[in-house]
Design a protein around this motif. Structure first.
Motif, PDB file in Angstrom:
ATOM      1  N   LEU A  30       0.764  -1.216   0.091  1.00 35.06           N
ATOM      2  CA  LEU A  30       0.281  -0.264  -0.080  1.00 35.06           C
ATOM      3  C   LEU A  30       0.667   1.567  -0.512  1.00 35.06           C
ATOM      4  O   LEU A  30       0.685   1.977  -1.161  1.00 35.06           O
ATOM      5  N   ASP A  31       1.418   1.753   0.739  1.00 37.48           N
ATOM      6  CA  ASP A  31       2.801   2.365   0.929  1.00 37.48           C
ATOM      7  C   ASP A  31       3.212   2.217  -0.677  1.00 37.48           C
ATOM      8  O   ASP A  31       3.645   3.739  -0.886  1.00 37.48           O
ATOM      9  N   PHE A  32       3.837   1.519  -1.029  1.00 35.20           N
ATOM     10  CA  PHE A  32       4.303   1.654  -2.597  1.00 35.20           C
ATOM     11  C   PHE A  32       3.257   2.026  -3.196  1.00 35.20           C
ATOM     12  O   PHE A  32       3.932   2.953  -4.302  1.00 35.20           O
ATOM     13  N   LEU A  33       2.146   1.549  -3.421  1.00 31.18           N
ATOM     14  CA  LEU A  33       1.206   2.304  -4.484  1.00 31.18           C
ATOM     15  C   LEU A  33       0.636   3.575  -4.269  1.00 31.18           C
ATOM     16  O   LEU A  33       0.433   4.305  -4.935  1.00 31.18           O
ATOM     17  N   ARG A  34       1.309   4.271  -3.549  1.00 32.81           N
ATOM     18  CA  ARG A  34       0.926   5.749  -2.733  1.00 32.81           C
ATOM     19  C   ARG A  34       2.025   5.927  -3.556  1.00 32.81           C
ATOM     20  O   ARG A  34       2.228   7.577  -3.791  1.00 32.81           O
ATOM     21  N   ASN A  35       3.609   6.069  -3.540  1.00 31.31           N
ATOM     22  CA  ASN A  35       4.732   6.433  -3.860  1.00 31.31           C
ATOM     23  C   ASN A  35       4.696   6.525  -6.159  1.00 31.31           C
ATOM     24  O   ASN A  35       4.637   7.051  -5.981  1.00 31.31           O
TER      25      ASN A  35
ATOM     26  N   ASN B  71      13.435   0.190 -11.740  1.00 31.38           N
ATOM     27  CA  ASN B  71      14.479   0.344 -11.347  1.00 31.38           C
ATOM     28  C   ASN B  71      13.773   1.869 -10.095  1.00 31.38           C
ATOM     29  O   ASN B  71      14.060   2.736 -10.788  1.00 31.38           O
ATOM     30  N   PHE B  72      12.490   1.687  -9.464  1.00 35.98           N
ATOM     31  CA  PHE B  72      12.021   2.210  -8.953  1.00 35.98           C
ATOM     32  C   PHE B  72      12.905   2.790  -7.955  1.00 35.98           C
ATOM     33  O   PHE B  72      12.545   1.407  -6.618  1.00 35.98           O
ATOM     34  N   THR B  73      12.869   3.505  -6.962  1.00 37.64           N
ATOM     35  CA  THR B  73      13.341   3.414  -5.585  1.00 37.64           C
ATOM     36  C   THR B  73      13.051   4.639  -5.099  1.00 37.64           C
ATOM     37  O   THR B  73      13.494   4.931  -3.327  1.00 37.64           O
ATOM     38  N   GLY B  74      11.916   5.198  -5.229  1.00 42.99           N
ATOM     39  CA  GLY B  74      11.066   5.886  -4.136  1.00 42.99           C
ATOM     40  C   GLY B  74       9.994   4.857  -3.154  1.00 42.99           C
ATOM     41  O   GLY B  74       8.792   5.397  -3.078  1.00 42.99           O
ATOM     42  N   ILE B  75      10.308   3.825  -2.865  1.00 42.31           N
ATOM     43  CA  ILE B  75      10.061   2.908  -1.826  1.00 42.31           C
ATOM     44  C   ILE B  75      10.544   2.804  -0.222  1.00 42.31           C
ATOM     45  O   ILE B  75      11.617   2.790  -0.731  1.00 42.31           O
ATOM     46  N   GLU B  76       9.748   3.074   0.151  1.00 44.98           N
ATOM     47  CA  GLU B  76      10.356   3.596   1.732  1.00 44.98           C
ATOM     48  C   GLU B  76      10.326   2.329   2.338  1.00 44.98           C
ATOM     49  O   GLU B  76       9.386   1.698   1.750  1.00 44.98           O
TER      50      GLU B  76
ATOM     51  N   VAL C 111      -8.021   6.414  -3.173  1.00 42.85           N
ATOM     52  CA  VAL C 111      -6.458   7.128  -2.963  1.00 42.85           C
ATOM     53  C   VAL C 111      -5.387   6.444  -3.286  1.00 42.85           C
ATOM     54  O   VAL C 111      -4.049   6.759  -3.642  1.00 42.85           O
ATOM     55  N   LEU C 112      -5.458   5.235  -4.013  1.00 45.29           N
ATOM     56  CA  LEU C 112      -4.209   4.254  -4.129  1.00 45.29           C
ATOM     57  C   LEU C 112      -4.152   4.364  -5.886  1.00 45.29           C
ATOM     58  O   LEU C 112      -2.990   4.036  -6.888  1.00 45.29           O
ATOM     59  N   PHE C 113      -5.434   4.764  -6.428  1.00 49.95           N
ATOM     60  CA  PHE C 113      -5.201   4.503  -7.950  1.00 49.95           C
ATOM     61  C   PHE C 113      -6.274   5.116  -8.300  1.00 49.95           C
ATOM     62  O   PHE C 113      -7.411   6.231  -8.017  1.00 49.95           O
ATOM     63  N   GLU C 114      -5.463   6.106  -9.417  1.00 54.72           N
ATOM     64  CA  GLU C 114      -6.443   7.485 -10.383  1.00 54.72           C
ATOM     65  C   GLU C 114      -8.011   6.488 -11.216  1.00 54.72           C
ATOM     66  O   GLU C 114      -8.821   7.536 -11.300  1.00 54.72           O
ATOM     67  N   LYS C 115      -8.150   5.178 -11.435  1.00 49.73           N
ATOM     68  CA  LYS C 115      -9.723   4.490 -11.397  1.00 49.73           C
ATOM     69  C   LYS C 115      -9.295   3.814 -11.217  1.00 49.73           C
ATOM     70  O   LYS C 115      -8.553   2.572 -11.343  1.00 49.73           O
ATOM     71  N   LEU C 116     -10.936   2.772 -10.601  1.00 47.00           N
ATOM     72  CA  LEU C 116     -10.272   1.149 -10.381  1.00 47.00           C
ATOM     73  C   LEU C 116     -11.429   0.649 -11.588  1.00 47.00           C
ATOM     74  O   LEU C 116     -12.742   1.433 -12.064  1.00 47.00           O
ATOM     75  N   TYR C 117     -11.201  -0.195 -11.554  1.00 41.55           N
ATOM     76  CA  TYR C 117     -12.013  -1.046 -12.797  1.00 41.55           C
ATOM     77  C   TYR C 117     -11.831  -2.623 -12.345  1.00 41.55           C
ATOM     78  O   TYR C 117     -11.792  -3.407 -12.284  1.00 41.55           O
ATOM     79  N   PHE C 118     -13.904  -2.869 -11.863  1.00 49.05           N
ATOM     80  CA  PHE C 118     -13.732  -3.606 -11.309  1.00 49.05           C
ATOM     81  C   PHE C 118     -14.678  -4.572 -12.298  1.00 49.05           C
ATOM     82  O   PHE C 118     -15.533  -3.462 -12.486  1.00 49.05           O
ATOM     83  N   SER C 119     -14.695  -5.609 -12.857  1.00 48.22           N
ATOM     84  CA  SER C 119     -15.090  -6.327 -13.789  1.00 48.22           C
ATOM     85  C   SER C 119     -17.137  -6.836 -13.476  1.00 48.22           C
ATOM     86  O   SER C 119     -17.641  -6.571 -14.324  1.00 48.22           O
ATOM     87  N   HIS C 120     -17.363  -6.722 -11.782  1.00 41.62           N
ATOM     88  CA  HIS C 120     -18.821  -6.768 -11.897  1.00 41.62           C
ATOM     89  C   HIS C 120     -19.465  -5.590 -11.780  1.00 41.62           C
ATOM     90  O   HIS C 120     -20.862  -5.376 -11.813  1.00 41.62           O
ATOM     91  N   GLU C 121     -18.442  -4.423 -12.019  1.00 38.76           N
ATOM     92  CA  GLU C 121     -19.436  -3.087 -12.108  1.00 38.76           C
ATOM     93  C   GLU C 121     -19.132  -2.807 -13.568  1.00 38.76           C
ATOM     94  O   GLU C 121     -20.332  -1.678 -14.021  1.00 38.76           O
TER      95      GLU C 121
END
Length: 223
Positions: free
Chosen positions: A104-109, A218-223, A145-155
């Protein structure tokens, strides 16, 4: 398709990442649902549903084409057992495990560097369960809060690997396929997006999405 021979991910042109959910963000174990139903007296539940294949009933559930009471009744007819709604839901949800905090921290970053989207084959029973877990474990009310947009199959009424669901994400967000990466832990969901020009990555054998980002992007922005 043999994904061992596909082109490696090209991070230099990458601007967008589409994430699968189960097995990528949240831990999941399909065998636990099979075992839960077996304990309830259902033989060979994996013939009805597994990571690689599922019956038409579950296709309808995951595309929102059947109401939940009707789904439960049809399942009772198939398994020939008069299970309660609560027993069915508990068995069905048994596969859903935890959200590791570092993911979850990774997704925020990472959303500060890429446009990020979620694309999941799922259903309302599961969504209610993993949203409760998300709130109880991490005090999140939802995944917005973690994604620009969510796509759920049932929706959206479509499920992977239907080409239309990948095109929906691309078209609605004006994404260029070659600048977009789709990550999934189910191999059968990768051939179609690759044929559309989307970069793909199979997250397999217990690999963590955070390790993939470090080693491949090569994503280093992970705390």
């Amino acid at each position: 398709m043999d994904f061992s021979t596909t082109k490696p991910v090209n991070p230099k042109i990458l601007k967008n990442i589409i994430f699968d959910f189960g097995g990528v963000i949240i831990n999941i174990d399909y065998r636990l649902t099979a075992r839960a139903f077996e304990k309830l007296g259902v033989d060979n539940f994996e013939n009805l549903f597994s990571q690689k294949a599922q019956s038409h009933l579950f296709d309808k559930l995951e595309t929102g084409k059947i109401a939940l009471p009707d789904f439960r009744n049809e399942l009772r007819d198939i398994i020939n057992l008069n299970l309660s709604d609560e027993q069915i839901d508990a068995g069905w949800n048994a596969m859903l495990l935890d959200y590791p905090k570092h993911r979850l921290d990774f997704l925020r970053n990472i959303q500060q560097h890429y446009r990020t989207f979620l694309l999941s084959n799922t259903n309302q029973i599961h969504k209610d369960c993993y949203y409760r877990s998300l709130h109880n474990e991490h005090s999140f009310n939802n995944l917005d809060v973690l994604f620009e947009k969510l796509y759920f199959s049932h929706e959206v009424g479509l499920r992977k690997p239907d080409p239309a669901i990948y095109k929906l994400v691309l078209d609605q967000n004006r994404l260029k396929p070659e600048e977009t990466l789709f990550i999934d832990d189910s191999l059968q969901n990768l051939a179609t997006p690759q044929s559309l020009g989307i970069q793909v990555y199979h997250l397999a054998n217990g690999e963590d999405i955070v390790d993939f980002a470090k080693n491949t992007l090569n994503f280093t922005g992970i705390e």
